[in-house]
Design an enzyme around this catalytic site. Structure first.
Site, PDB file in Angstrom:
ATOM      1  N   LYS A 196       0.855  -1.192   0.000  1.00 50.35           N
ATOM      2  CA  LYS A 196       0.000   0.000   0.000  1.00 50.35           C
ATOM      3  C   LYS A 196       0.884   1.231   0.000  1.00 50.35           C
ATOM      4  CE  LYS A 196      -1.710   2.634   3.215  1.00 50.35           C
ATOM      5  NZ  LYS A 196      -1.665   3.922   2.504  1.00 50.35           N
ATOM      6  N   GLU A 270      10.196   0.874  10.229  1.00 50.34           N
ATOM      7  CA  GLU A 270      11.173   1.952  10.010  1.00 50.34           C
ATOM      8  C   GLU A 270      10.426   3.252  10.246  1.00 50.34           C
ATOM      9  OE1 GLU A 270      14.205   1.625   9.556  1.00 50.34           O
ATOM     10  OE2 GLU A 270      14.555  -0.335   8.671  1.00 50.34           O
ATOM     11  N   CYS A 304      13.881  11.077   7.167  1.00 49.86           N
ATOM     12  CA  CYS A 304      13.889  10.550   8.534  1.00 49.86           C
ATOM     13  C   CYS A 304      15.260  10.640   9.191  1.00 49.86           C
ATOM     14  CB  CYS A 304      13.375   9.124   8.538  1.00 49.86           C
ATOM     15  SG  CYS A 304      14.105   8.149   7.230  1.00 49.86           S
ATOM     16  N   GLU A 402       9.985  15.404  15.782  1.00 60.21           N
ATOM     17  CA  GLU A 402      10.329  15.365  14.361  1.00 60.21           C
ATOM     18  C   GLU A 402       9.481  16.401  13.622  1.00 60.21           C
ATOM     19  OE1 GLU A 402       9.035  11.916  12.057  1.00 60.21           O
ATOM     20  OE2 GLU A 402      11.018  11.833  11.152  1.00 60.21           O
TER      21      GLU A 402
HETATM   22  P1  NAD Z   1       2.552   8.063   7.967  1.00 63.65           P
HETATM   23  O1  NAD Z   1       2.811   7.233   9.160  1.00 63.65           O
HETATM   24  O2  NAD Z   1       1.529   9.113   8.043  1.00 63.65           O
HETATM   25  O3  NAD Z   1       2.145   7.155   6.740  1.00 63.65           O
HETATM   26  C1  NAD Z   1       2.971   6.074   6.325  1.00 63.65           C
HETATM   27  C2  NAD Z   1       2.106   5.004   5.737  1.00 63.65           C
HETATM   28  O4  NAD Z   1       1.366   4.402   6.803  1.00 63.65           O
HETATM   29  C3  NAD Z   1       1.074   5.534   4.737  1.00 63.65           C
HETATM   30  O5  NAD Z   1       0.971   4.621   3.657  1.00 63.65           O
HETATM   31  C4  NAD Z   1      -0.210   5.567   5.558  1.00 63.65           C
HETATM   32  O6  NAD Z   1      -1.368   5.464   4.793  1.00 63.65           O
HETATM   33  C5  NAD Z   1      -0.010   4.351   6.451  1.00 63.65           C
HETATM   34  N1  NAD Z   1      -0.791   4.355   7.686  1.00 63.65           N
HETATM   35  C6  NAD Z   1      -1.183   5.420   8.426  1.00 63.65           C
HETATM   36  N2  NAD Z   1      -1.894   4.994   9.494  1.00 63.65           N
HETATM   37  C7  NAD Z   1      -1.953   3.641   9.424  1.00 63.65           C
HETATM   38  C8  NAD Z   1      -2.570   2.627  10.218  1.00 63.65           C
HETATM   39  N3  NAD Z   1      -3.262   2.932  11.321  1.00 63.65           N
HETATM   40  N4  NAD Z   1      -2.403   1.334   9.851  1.00 63.65           N
HETATM   41  C9  NAD Z   1      -1.692   1.018   8.759  1.00 63.65           C
HETATM   42  N5  NAD Z   1      -1.110   1.932   7.939  1.00 63.65           N
HETATM   43  C10 NAD Z   1      -1.239   3.228   8.277  1.00 63.65           C
HETATM   44  O7  NAD Z   1       3.966   8.616   7.537  1.00 63.65           O
HETATM   45  P2  NAD Z   1       4.247   9.620   6.363  1.00 63.65           P
HETATM   46  O8  NAD Z   1       3.757  10.926   6.862  1.00 63.65           O
HETATM   47  O9  NAD Z   1       3.767   9.068   5.076  1.00 63.65           O
HETATM   48  O10 NAD Z   1       5.833   9.583   6.293  1.00 63.65           O
HETATM   49  C11 NAD Z   1       6.626  10.352   7.129  1.00 63.65           C
HETATM   50  C12 NAD Z   1       7.131   9.523   8.282  1.00 63.65           C
HETATM   51  O11 NAD Z   1       7.838   8.389   7.813  1.00 63.65           O
HETATM   52  C13 NAD Z   1       8.113  10.293   9.107  1.00 63.65           C
HETATM   53  O12 NAD Z   1       7.878  10.083  10.473  1.00 63.65           O
HETATM   54  C14 NAD Z   1       9.451   9.707   8.699  1.00 63.65           C
HETATM   55  O13 NAD Z   1      10.463   9.846   9.641  1.00 63.65           O
HETATM   56  C15 NAD Z   1       9.092   8.294   8.443  1.00 63.65           C
HETATM   57  N6  NAD Z   1      10.084   7.667   7.566  1.00 63.65           N
HETATM   58  C16 NAD Z   1      10.987   6.798   8.113  1.00 63.65           C
HETATM   59  C17 NAD Z   1      11.953   6.202   7.323  1.00 63.65           C
HETATM   60  C18 NAD Z   1      12.956   5.238   7.905  1.00 63.65           C
HETATM   61  O14 NAD Z   1      13.659   4.592   7.147  1.00 63.65           O
HETATM   62  N7  NAD Z   1      13.042   5.086   9.201  1.00 63.65           N
HETATM   63  C19 NAD Z   1      12.011   6.494   5.969  1.00 63.65           C
HETATM   64  C20 NAD Z   1      11.078   7.387   5.433  1.00 63.65           C
HETATM   65  C21 NAD Z   1      10.112   7.956   6.259  1.00 63.65           C
END
Ligand code: NAD
Length: 500
Positions: A196, A270, A304, A402
């Site tokens: 997804k 992650e 991140c 963050e």
């Molecule tokens: P997000 O958590 O809002 O969304 C990430 C994904 O999770 C999306 O596809 C979203 O639809 C899904 N999601 C949201 N709620 C969910 C639930 N309850 N159950 C299942 N899936 C769900 O994150 P974002 O805003 O898209 O991305 C930014 C975040 O990602 C930042 O916190 C960043 O640090 C992190 N990030 C981490 C890494 C890493 O390697 N550690 C890499 C890239 C981004």
């Protein structure tokens, strides 16, 4: 907060379409090797963050759509997992070739959907190609403990098997690259997957499916577009998914881990980060400032591992702040069509823009100072001025949470113990860096920092051969490297009694 803006204007590009209509992927789910409509008919809008205009919409998937995809993935996984590593490797190499061949359109689609400069999108494409190439080779080198006799008359053999069907949930900051980081090791280890993408940035993931559809066996790689609570949650709860992997925020990670508990599913997370950058007085300050120009502001700070929290020795804080501000002053902010010298694009969405603007507002109220930037830039589009905040007390919100935007905070410390203690005082544990010319300190301090990656005299340099992942609130599980292949597989012990 006294804001000294680099520019009040966002450089605007041409009105020419970045992506022609016939270059878009089918705006459907990709299940069992074909693009298909979902069961609901609901759609999710996809917006261009550089101007706020609607690009298109994609299906708002349902739990039922996930179930159909999982059935396909389960059927496909058996034969895929039984291929030899060399056979799977050949397929992954073809995927890499296709991505390279279609790199230009993938980069333009990524820039259209995220607002990032084209050069950044091209980096993402190159990184994705390298991930598939690395995993194609590494999958062939995956081993386990050699056979041996550890109990009398019994020979133990350790088999390494695929985990099975993997659910993958990706974020919006590097849509293609974060998908590649999961798809490549998941497939190399013999699994199938249902992915997804972020509801905000599904376009390059769908395009990837279009360009590799005839390379992969049907059902091995499936995409269901939609929202976290609907599609993401079903991936976490589905009884026939063996492992769920999420790259995203800490809150989503907690929700996925909790939802996965019922089926005792393996979880790979992650999550977010807030990387401390510890600058000792003996560091090459000009080199730190120059490195942070990229390491803190790349992808508009929506990274991140971004070098967003500087802790600098009090004796050199003023000099260092001046050097960093000079670096930041040279940024050109603009949309992806505004020229090759644009390095800072918009934030990904209006909601995220409001979130980052809120952090800046509260920082102002809390008495922090903007040495440069400090405010949103004029719309349309979701632009924030590259910002350096000083006068940051220990524990300030801006240095603890963050922000995920083009914002760096600078705190000071007086000795090494304080620097280590303050660096570790964060719920995150993804990445950190240490800047010093002292050889002993460059070994000692990283050992005391609780982060999955610690750079010395560098920051944000990644390679496919080495693992990426966090401690504490930043999650668990490793992307990239042989460790990702281990995470996406399982060991089985076969013990043979050969007593006579
Ligand atoms: P997000 O958590 O809002 O969304 C990430 C994904 O999770 C999306 O596809 C979203 O639809 C899904 N999601 C949201 N709620 C969910 C639930 N309850 N159950 C299942 N899936 C769900 O994150 P974002 O805003 O898209 O991305 C930014 C975040 O990602 C930042 O916190 C960043 O640090 C992190 N990030 C981490 C890494 C890493 O390697 N550690 C890499 C890239 C981004």
């Amino acid at each position: 907060m006294n804001a000294t803006l680099t520019t009040t204007a966002v450089r605007r590009g041409s009105d020419a379409e970045l992506v022609a209509k016939d270059e878009f992927p089918p705006l459907q789910h990709f299940i069992d090797g074909a693009f298909v409509d979902g069961e609901s008919g609901g759609r999710t809008p996809v917006v261009n963050p550089a101007n706020g205009r609607l690009i298109c919409d994609v299906p708002e998937g349902t739990a039922g759509d996930v179930d159909v995809a999982v059935t396909a993935a389960r059927r496909a996984q058996g034969p895929w997992g039984e291929l030899t590593p060399a056979e799977r490797s050949a397929v992954l190499l073809s995927v890499a070739e296709r991505i390279e061949e279609h790199g230009d359109v993938l980069a333009r689609l990524e820039s259209l959907n995220t607002g990032k400069p084209l050069a950044t999108s091209l980096d993402d494409v190159a990184g994705s190609v390298d991930t598939f190439r690395f995993m194609a080779g590494a999958g062939r080198a995956l081993t386990s403990l050699a056979a041996g006799d550890y109990a009398a008359d019994h020979t133990s053999v350790i088999l390494r098997e695929p985990a099975g069907v993997v659910g993958v949930i990706t974020p919006w900051n590097y849509p293609l690259l974060m998908a590649a980081w999961k798809i490549a090791p998941v497939l190399a280890a013999g699994n199938s997957l249902v992915l997804k993408p972020s509801e905000q940035t599904p376009l390059t993931t769908l395009k990837l499916a279009e360009i590799i559809a005839d390379v992969l066996p049907a059902g091995v790689f499936n995409i269901v577009t939609g929202l976290g609570p609907g599609v993401g949650e079903r991936l976490a709860t589905h009884p026939d998914i063996d492992l769920v992997a999420l790259t995203g925020s800490v809150n989503s990670g907690k929700a996925v881990a909790a939802a996965a508990g019922d089926t005792v599913k393996r979880v790979h997370l992650e999550l977010g980060g807030k990387a401390p950058v510890v600058v000792f007085a003996d560091a090459d300050l000009a080199a730190v400032a120059e490195s942070l120009r990229t390491a803190a502001f790349y992808n508009s700070g929506q990274e991140c591992g971004a070098a967003c929290r500087v802790l600098v020795h009090e004796s050199v804080a003023e000099e260092f702040t001046g050097l960093l501000v000079e670096q930041v002053r040279s940024f050109v902010v603009g949309d992806p069509t505004a020229g090759d010298d644009v390095e800072i694009g918009p934030l990904v969405s209006e909601a995220h823009f409001n979130r980052v603007a809120g952090f800046l507002e509260r920082a102002k109220k809390d008495g922090l100072t903007a040495a440069i930037g400090g405010a949103p830039l004029d719309g349309p589009g979701f632009f924030i001025a590259p910002t350096v905040l000083t006068n940051v007390p220990a524990g300030a919100e801006a240095s603890q949470n963050e922000i995920f935007g083009p914002v760096v905070t600078i705190e000071t410390f007086s000795d090494e113990d304080e620097a280590i203690k303050r660096s570790n005082e964060t719920p995150y544990g993804l990445a950190a860096s240490v800047w010093t010319r002292d050889a002993a300190r460059s070994i000692d301090v990283p050992r005391k920092l609780h982060f999955g990656t610690v750079w010395v005299n560098s920051h944000l340099v990644l390679a496919n051969e080495v693992p990426w992942g966090g401690f504490k609130g930043s999650g668990y599980g490793r992307d990239l490297s042989i460790y990702a292949l281990e995470d996406f597989s399982r060991t089985k012990h076969v013990m043979i009694n050969h007593a006579r």
